[in-house]
Design a protein around this motif. Structure first.
Motif, PDB file in Angstrom:
ATOM      1  N   ASN A   1       0.833  -1.195   0.000  1.00 52.15           N
ATOM      2  CA  ASN A   1       0.000   0.000   0.000  1.00 52.15           C
ATOM      3  C   ASN A   1       0.875   1.256   0.000  1.00 52.15           C
ATOM      4  O   ASN A   1       0.570   2.237  -0.671  1.00 52.15           O
ATOM      5  CB  ASN A   1      -0.899  -0.027   1.241  1.00 52.15           C
ATOM      6  CG  ASN A   1      -2.094   0.877   1.120  1.00 52.15           C
ATOM      7  OD1 ASN A   1      -2.891   0.744   0.188  1.00 52.15           O
ATOM      8  ND2 ASN A   1      -2.209   1.825   2.020  1.00 52.15           N
ATOM      9  N   ALA A   2       2.005   1.173   0.723  1.00 53.72           N
ATOM     10  CA  ALA A   2       2.920   2.320   0.817  1.00 53.72           C
ATOM     11  C   ALA A   2       3.640   2.600  -0.512  1.00 53.72           C
ATOM     12  O   ALA A   2       4.149   3.698  -0.721  1.00 53.72           O
ATOM     13  CB  ALA A   2       3.937   2.094   1.931  1.00 53.72           C
ATOM     14  N   THR A   3       3.665   1.621  -1.408  1.00 56.82           N
ATOM     15  CA  THR A   3       4.282   1.864  -2.717  1.00 56.82           C
ATOM     16  C   THR A   3       3.291   2.561  -3.658  1.00 56.82           C
ATOM     17  O   THR A   3       3.659   2.970  -4.763  1.00 56.82           O
ATOM     18  CB  THR A   3       4.747   0.562  -3.432  1.00 56.82           C
ATOM     19  OG1 THR A   3       3.584  -0.209  -3.784  1.00 56.82           O
ATOM     20  CG2 THR A   3       5.681  -0.268  -2.580  1.00 56.82           C
TER      21      THR A   3
ATOM     22  N   LEU B   1       5.056   3.378 -10.193  1.00 54.51           N
ATOM     23  CA  LEU B   1       5.013   3.787  -8.775  1.00 54.51           C
ATOM     24  C   LEU B   1       5.866   2.864  -7.912  1.00 54.51           C
ATOM     25  O   LEU B   1       6.568   3.303  -7.007  1.00 54.51           O
ATOM     26  CB  LEU B   1       3.567   3.763  -8.258  1.00 54.51           C
ATOM     27  CG  LEU B   1       2.630   4.861  -8.721  1.00 54.51           C
ATOM     28  CD1 LEU B   1       1.241   4.663  -8.131  1.00 54.51           C
ATOM     29  CD2 LEU B   1       3.177   6.238  -8.342  1.00 54.51           C
ATOM     30  N   PHE B   2       5.795   1.582  -8.242  1.00 56.14           N
ATOM     31  CA  PHE B   2       6.517   0.578  -7.445  1.00 56.14           C
ATOM     32  C   PHE B   2       8.022   0.843  -7.453  1.00 56.14           C
ATOM     33  O   PHE B   2       8.646   0.946  -6.395  1.00 56.14           O
ATOM     34  CB  PHE B   2       6.195  -0.814  -7.999  1.00 56.14           C
ATOM     35  CG  PHE B   2       6.940  -1.937  -7.311  1.00 56.14           C
ATOM     36  CD1 PHE B   2       6.576  -2.352  -6.036  1.00 56.14           C
ATOM     37  CD2 PHE B   2       7.997  -2.579  -7.948  1.00 56.14           C
ATOM     38  CE1 PHE B   2       7.259  -3.387  -5.398  1.00 56.14           C
ATOM     39  CE2 PHE B   2       8.683  -3.616  -7.325  1.00 56.14           C
ATOM     40  CZ  PHE B   2       8.311  -4.016  -6.045  1.00 56.14           C
ATOM     41  N   TYR B   3       8.591   0.995  -8.653  1.00 55.79           N
ATOM     42  CA  TYR B   3      10.042   1.165  -8.731  1.00 55.79           C
ATOM     43  C   TYR B   3      10.510   2.527  -8.232  1.00 55.79           C
ATOM     44  O   TYR B   3      11.668   2.698  -7.877  1.00 55.79           O
ATOM     45  CB  TYR B   3      10.543   0.905 -10.160  1.00 55.79           C
ATOM     46  CG  TYR B   3      10.542  -0.575 -10.484  1.00 55.79           C
ATOM     47  CD1 TYR B   3      11.441  -1.428  -9.849  1.00 55.79           C
ATOM     48  CD2 TYR B   3       9.624  -1.107 -11.379  1.00 55.79           C
ATOM     49  CE1 TYR B   3      11.431  -2.784 -10.117  1.00 55.79           C
ATOM     50  CE2 TYR B   3       9.612  -2.467 -11.653  1.00 55.79           C
ATOM     51  CZ  TYR B   3      10.513  -3.299 -11.020  1.00 55.79           C
ATOM     52  OH  TYR B   3      10.498  -4.635 -11.275  1.00 55.79           O
ATOM     53  N   GLN B   4       9.577   3.481  -8.213  1.00 57.68           N
ATOM     54  CA  GLN B   4       9.944   4.824  -7.734  1.00 57.68           C
ATOM     55  C   GLN B   4      10.042   4.906  -6.213  1.00 57.68           C
ATOM     56  O   GLN B   4      10.545   5.891  -5.673  1.00 57.68           O
ATOM     57  CB  GLN B   4       8.865   5.827  -8.159  1.00 57.68           C
ATOM     58  CG  GLN B   4       9.042   6.380  -9.547  1.00 57.68           C
ATOM     59  CD  GLN B   4       7.865   7.270  -9.931  1.00 57.68           C
ATOM     60  OE1 GLN B   4       6.897   7.438  -9.171  1.00 57.68           O
ATOM     61  NE2 GLN B   4       7.925   7.835 -11.116  1.00 57.68           N
TER      62      GLN B   4
ATOM     63  N   ILE C   1       8.747   4.980   2.242  1.00 58.37           N
ATOM     64  CA  ILE C   1       8.340   3.910   3.164  1.00 58.37           C
ATOM     65  C   ILE C   1       8.283   4.467   4.587  1.00 58.37           C
ATOM     66  O   ILE C   1       7.300   4.269   5.313  1.00 58.37           O
ATOM     67  CB  ILE C   1       9.340   2.719   3.079  1.00 58.37           C
ATOM     68  CG1 ILE C   1       9.242   2.023   1.716  1.00 58.37           C
ATOM     69  CG2 ILE C   1       9.130   1.716   4.222  1.00 58.37           C
ATOM     70  CD1 ILE C   1       7.943   1.281   1.457  1.00 58.37           C
ATOM     71  N   THR C   2       9.334   5.203   4.956  1.00 51.68           N
ATOM     72  CA  THR C   2       9.413   5.763   6.304  1.00 51.68           C
ATOM     73  C   THR C   2       8.239   6.708   6.569  1.00 51.68           C
ATOM     74  O   THR C   2       7.621   6.651   7.625  1.00 51.68           O
ATOM     75  CB  THR C   2      10.754   6.508   6.479  1.00 51.68           C
ATOM     76  OG1 THR C   2      11.797   5.601   6.098  1.00 51.68           O
ATOM     77  CG2 THR C   2      10.980   6.941   7.916  1.00 51.68           C
ATOM     78  N   ASN C   3       7.914   7.538   5.592  1.00 51.45           N
ATOM     79  CA  ASN C   3       6.806   8.479   5.782  1.00 51.45           C
ATOM     80  C   ASN C   3       5.454   7.787   5.822  1.00 51.45           C
ATOM     81  O   ASN C   3       4.655   8.010   6.718  1.00 51.45           O
ATOM     82  CB  ASN C   3       6.788   9.519   4.659  1.00 51.45           C
ATOM     83  CG  ASN C   3       7.942  10.493   4.784  1.00 51.45           C
ATOM     84  OD1 ASN C   3       8.515  10.645   5.880  1.00 51.45           O
ATOM     85  ND2 ASN C   3       8.310  11.138   3.690  1.00 51.45           N
TER      86      ASN C   3
END
Ligand code: CP3
Length: 332
Positions: A77-79, A100-103, A109-111
């Motif tokens: 979900n975070a990706t 979006l995934f590769y970016q 992730i931290t945010n």
């Protein structure tokens, strides 16, 4: 004394106990809080409520660890790939968006998962010293299965070829490492990696996806956090569990209920965990305790953490769990 931490330091005194899915629908106090959180992802990111359900099982049972209330799919979900949880159906994901995934960066992730880390901090602050806090993530293969299948593979699963997808596994392992590092920084004492669908890895891919990739994750985590024990749960791999243990060498190895204990090549450097079929908690008490004793006897004088072969089932009576914990704690 913190039994779960001690066992990883080579001391066998108490048999530590905790359960996969120890926070969940089988607890009326969980259902009560769940009712106010219709959206499951939002629930996992609700600091106060997720903290409350994380510690609920410790209020009822004499268990040795809390596992942060979260889900392995939050990282997807975070990706940017939308994840929803439908009642009765389970998780449903939107189409894989490769861009979006590769970016996705560590910062993202931290945010995006910042509340998970706040829940860990809050839990840690409220946990007595004799209890451990477990953080977790899904393994690359299991996350890939949800990413590509877009729902549980329980009913339909038809990933035919992984050609061209190897890059996905590398990216997933980076994201998993970031998320685990953040959880450790927030206060997780131990990390468990769930490879719940490892049994579905195509035979010829097992070496790379079942083993090599997971070995790399451990190496990276050991480099940044040499003292944090890592438990792996490669569910459904059968006799390949020995190859997994030899090659991946996790600190802890969680076994599922289909593993035949006598097939295990016990490695003294590994702490074994789990095994009891969660269905035994639905049967009469005697049968449950007899089966639990099978595991306790087999692992006597070995380093062992009592747990199940998979998560507690939603129709389990919490009193059964209590009986089981007390039985293990009084077992000599
Ligand atoms: O108590 C704990 O173990 C900590 C919390 C936890 C959850 N999910 C909460 C949850 C953990 C460790 C997980 C891991 C997880 N999530 C796995 C790996 C372990 C396993 O079970 O194999 C997997 C495959 C998932 C993905 C997932 N999450 C599915 C397939 C489902 C639906 C199935 C179900 O049980 O409803 C979930 C939802 C989920 N995750 C629930 C909980 C308590 C139930 C949600 C609810 O309250 O409706």
């Amino acid at each position: 004394m913190n039994p779960l931490k001690e066992i990883f330091k080579n001391k066998i005194k108490d048999i530590p106990v905790w359960f996969m899915r120890q926070a969940g629908r089988y607890l009326p106090e969980y259902r009560k809080i769940r009712k106010n959180n219709k959206n499951f992802i939002d629930f996992c990111l609700n600091i106060n409520d997720a903290f409350k359900v994380t510690i609920q099982p410790l209020k009822r049972f004499n268990i040795d660890a809390a596992i942060v209330f979260s889900d392995i799919l939050l990282i997807l979900n975070a990706t940017g790939q939308n994840v929803r949880f439908k009642e009765k159906e389970g998780p449903v994901l939107d189409d894989f968006n490769s861009k979006l995934f590769y970016q996705t960066t560590k910062k993202q992730i931290t945010n995006k998962l910042n509340n998970v880390y706040s829940i860990i901090k809050k839990t840690k602050k409220n946990l007595p010293n004799n209890k451990s806090l477990i953080g977790f993530a899904g393994a690359p293969w299991t996350l890939y299965v949800y990413l590509k299948n877009r729902r549980s593979p329980k009913n339909t699963f038809n990933i035919k070829s992984l050609k061209g997808d190897y890059k996905i596994f590398e990216k997933l392992s980076d994201l998993i490492v970031y998320h685990c590092e953040n959880q450790i920084k927030a206060g997780a004492d131990i990390i468990q990696i769930f490879d719940s669908w490892a049994g579905l890895i195509p035979e010829k891919e097992f070496k790379y996806i079942g083993i090599d990739i997971n070995r790399t994750i451990i190496k990276k985590l050991k480099k940044s956090n040499p003292k944090t024990p890592i438990i792996y749960f490669p569910k459904g791999v059968g006799q390949k569990i020995n190859l997994f243990a030899e090659e991946v060498k996790p600190d802890g190895l969680s076994i599922d209920h289909e593993i035949n204990l006598h097939d295990l090549n016990i490695d003294k450097n590994i702490v074994y965990q789990g095994g009891l079929n969660p269905k035994y908690l639905l049967l009469d008490e005697k049968k449950m305790l007899k089966e639990a004793e099978k595991y306790l006897k087999f692992f006597q004088n070995k380093r062992y953490i009592f747990n199940l072969g998979h998560g507690i089932l939603p129709n389990t009576d919490p009193d059964r769990v209590k009986k089981l914990v007390n039985f293990v704690k009084n077992y000599q």
